[in-house]
Design an enzyme around this catalytic site. Structure first.
Site, PDB file in Angstrom:
ATOM      1  N   ASP A   1       0.846  -1.258   0.046  1.00 36.72           N
ATOM      2  CA  ASP A   1      -0.004   0.011   0.182  1.00 36.72           C
ATOM      3  C   ASP A   1       0.652   1.285  -0.067  1.00 36.72           C
ATOM      4  O   ASP A   1       0.443   2.291  -0.448  1.00 36.72           O
ATOM      5  CB  ASP A   1      -0.773  -0.052   1.144  1.00 36.72           C
ATOM      6  CG  ASP A   1      -1.622  -1.169   1.112  1.00 36.72           C
ATOM      7  OD1 ASP A   1      -1.956  -1.670   0.295  1.00 36.72           O
ATOM      8  OD2 ASP A   1      -2.325  -1.545   2.512  1.00 36.72           O
TER       9      ASP A   1
ATOM     10  N   GLY B   1      -4.692  -1.085  -1.569  1.00 30.26           N
ATOM     11  CA  GLY B   1      -4.030   0.329  -1.167  1.00 30.26           C
ATOM     12  C   GLY B   1      -4.898   0.757   0.191  1.00 30.26           C
ATOM     13  O   GLY B   1      -4.270   1.849   0.526  1.00 30.26           O
TER      14      GLY B   1
ATOM     15  N   GLU C   1      -9.522   0.667  -3.733  1.00 30.78           N
ATOM     16  CA  GLU C   1     -10.449   0.148  -2.843  1.00 30.78           C
ATOM     17  C   GLU C   1     -10.961   0.817  -1.745  1.00 30.78           C
ATOM     18  O   GLU C   1     -12.095   0.578  -1.322  1.00 30.78           O
ATOM     19  CB  GLU C   1      -9.900  -1.179  -2.591  1.00 30.78           C
ATOM     20  CG  GLU C   1      -8.800  -1.086  -1.306  1.00 30.78           C
ATOM     21  CD  GLU C   1      -8.237  -2.432  -0.767  1.00 30.78           C
ATOM     22  OE1 GLU C   1      -8.786  -3.365  -0.930  1.00 30.78           O
ATOM     23  OE2 GLU C   1      -7.086  -2.170  -0.080  1.00 30.78           O
TER      24      GLU C   1
HETATM   25  O1  F6P Z   1      -2.258  -4.049   3.470  1.00 28.88           O
HETATM   26  C1  F6P Z   1      -2.269  -4.790   2.254  1.00 28.88           C
HETATM   27  C2  F6P Z   1      -3.642  -5.226   1.755  1.00 28.88           C
HETATM   28  O2  F6P Z   1      -3.453  -5.904   0.648  1.00 28.88           O
HETATM   29  C3  F6P Z   1      -4.463  -4.145   1.280  1.00 28.88           C
HETATM   30  O3  F6P Z   1      -4.241  -3.440   0.155  1.00 28.88           O
HETATM   31  C4  F6P Z   1      -5.964  -4.808   1.300  1.00 28.88           C
HETATM   32  O4  F6P Z   1      -7.018  -3.859   1.698  1.00 28.88           O
HETATM   33  C5  F6P Z   1      -5.755  -6.012   2.574  1.00 28.88           C
HETATM   34  O5  F6P Z   1      -4.114  -6.023   2.696  1.00 28.88           O
HETATM   35  C6  F6P Z   1      -6.194  -7.101   2.302  1.00 28.88           C
HETATM   36  O6  F6P Z   1      -6.063  -7.894   3.467  1.00 28.88           O
HETATM   37  P1  F6P Z   1      -6.287  -9.672   3.568  1.00 28.88           P
HETATM   38  O7  F6P Z   1      -5.190 -10.265   3.076  1.00 28.88           O
HETATM   39  O8  F6P Z   1      -6.334  -9.842   5.205  1.00 28.88           O
HETATM   40  O9  F6P Z   1      -7.663  -9.771   3.121  1.00 28.88           O
END
Ligand code: F6P
Length: 364
Positions: free
Chosen positions: A142, A185, A237
């Site tokens: 991010d 992000g 997002e």
């Molecule tokens: O912080 C990194 C990230 O990939 C974000 O961009 C995304 O919102 C989140 O992690 C997704 O998290 P998880 O892998 O727990 O679904």
């Protein structure tokens, strides 16, 4: 023999293995240091039996190019919020940080290097306040950590999104379609902004600049002459319209404290149709593809620099600090400065001006 324990916490990203390898290689130059890896973030120490491994040249050989982390990672559990099941079947969490620090003393761990994003560095700071010798290494696709120009993983994610946009352009132009690409992000628009410029997108929607559908429609209309044309919209997002709030939900997964983002692309697609856009609109949500794969050369280099510097901070006993990239130097900063506020896109920044100069519409 002195011991440094390496931890990878939170969501994975390309370059984690490059950091682990760099720490092991740099430590091997000192003859009196052993590197230990903790499995699945700090949970490896908290579990019974303990899940830790000795890291040496043999198990870091060949991992420079590999995405993910050989140590495993998780954003559930951890020393301050260990989930426990109550007798009535509900879940709550307990603070096991003191117990973990005692266990680290018994294991002869002299210092810890915690590689992670904002949540992980909050844990680093709280453990440091409790007396643990800890160094932070920032990671996240991010790029939302302040004090560092870039986090590793970000460039690889941007590359992945850019390649996806390149592919969408060929199908969009063939069908005269509008493509919405939703990217990750969290609350920062870095991935969307960089990939919109690199991929030659027409519209870029980021959380830092809430959008109006009418502005996006105007841009779309200008892209179609007598029905011919196409349009690429990159939406972060965490983006949201000026009239509605952010689309997020609370996770039902035990021990998972992040809120879930995602769905803005679908909402925007319907908003465009409601606003009278009558061209075909298709949605692509890249999701975790952005977190996978081989790190780019830039991310391998940055991760290697972070790893070497992190171990050198251990030698210098600069605990409570995090390595950071401030072009052209690799520096260290106090962890509390890093987590006080996130690194977000400034709407009047040079990068946004560049995008606008290229005709990219932000919809605000
Ligand atoms: O912080 C990194 C990230 O990939 C974000 O961009 C995304 O919102 C989140 O992690 C997704 O998290 P998880 O892998 O727990 O679904």
């Amino acid at each position: 023999m002195k011991r440094v324990m390496v931890v990878t916490g939170g969501g994975d990203c390309p370059g984690l293995n490059a950091v682990i390898r760099a720490i092991v290689k740099r430590a091997s130059i000192e003859k009196d240091w052993e590197v230990i890896g903790c499995i699945d973030s700090f949970n490896g120490v908290l579990k019974e039996p303990t899940e830790i491994v000795v890291l040496d040249q043999s198990n870091v050989s060949g991992i420079l190019v590999k995405g993910g982390t050989i140590l495993g990672t998780t954003n559930k559990g951890g020393p301050f919020a260990w989930p426990i099941k109550n007798s009535d079947g509900t879940w709550s969490s307990v603070d096991r940080s003191d117990e973990m620090i005692r266990k680290l003393q018994i294991l002869g761990i002299d210092a810890v290097i915690n590689i992670g994003g904002d949540g992980s560095q909050r844990i680093s700071l709280d453990l440091f306040k409790k007396g643990l010798n800890i160094i932070g290494v920032p990671k996240t696709i991010d790029n939302d950590l302040s004090a560092t120009d870039f986090t590793f993983g970000f460039q690889t994610a941007v590359q992945t999104v850019t390649e996806a946009i390149d592919k969408l352009v060929t199908t969009a132009s063939s069908h005269n379609r509008i493509f919405i690409m939703e990217v990750m992000g969290r609350d920062a628009g870095w991935i969307a902004l960089h990939s919109a410029i690199a991929g030659g997108a027409d519209v870029c929607i980021i959380p830092e600049m809430p959008y109006s559908v009418d502005k996006i429609k105007e841009k779309i209309d200008s892209r179609y002459i007598k029905g011919k044309g196409f349009c690429i919209i990159v939406v972060a997002e965490g983006a949201y319209s000026a009239t509605q709030g952010k689309i997020c939900s609370v996770s039902s997964e035990i021990g998972y404290h992040n809120y879930n983002l995602g769905g803005i692309g679908y909402t925007l697609m319907n908003e465009l149709k409601d606003a009278g856009v009558d061209h075909d609109v298709r949605l692509t949500v890249l999701g975790h593809v952005q977190r996978g794969g081989t790190p780019t050369a830039f991310d391998r280099i940055l991760a290697s620099e972070f790893g070497v510097k992190a171990f050198e901070l251990v030698l210098e006993e600069k605990f409570g600090e995090m390595v950071a990239y401030r072009h052209p130097e690799i520096i260290s900063v106090k962890i509390d400065k890093v987590i006080s506020k996130p690194h977000l896109v400034h709407p009047s920044s040079r990068m946004v001006q560049t995008a606008k100069g290229l005709g990219i519409e932000f919809g605000n």
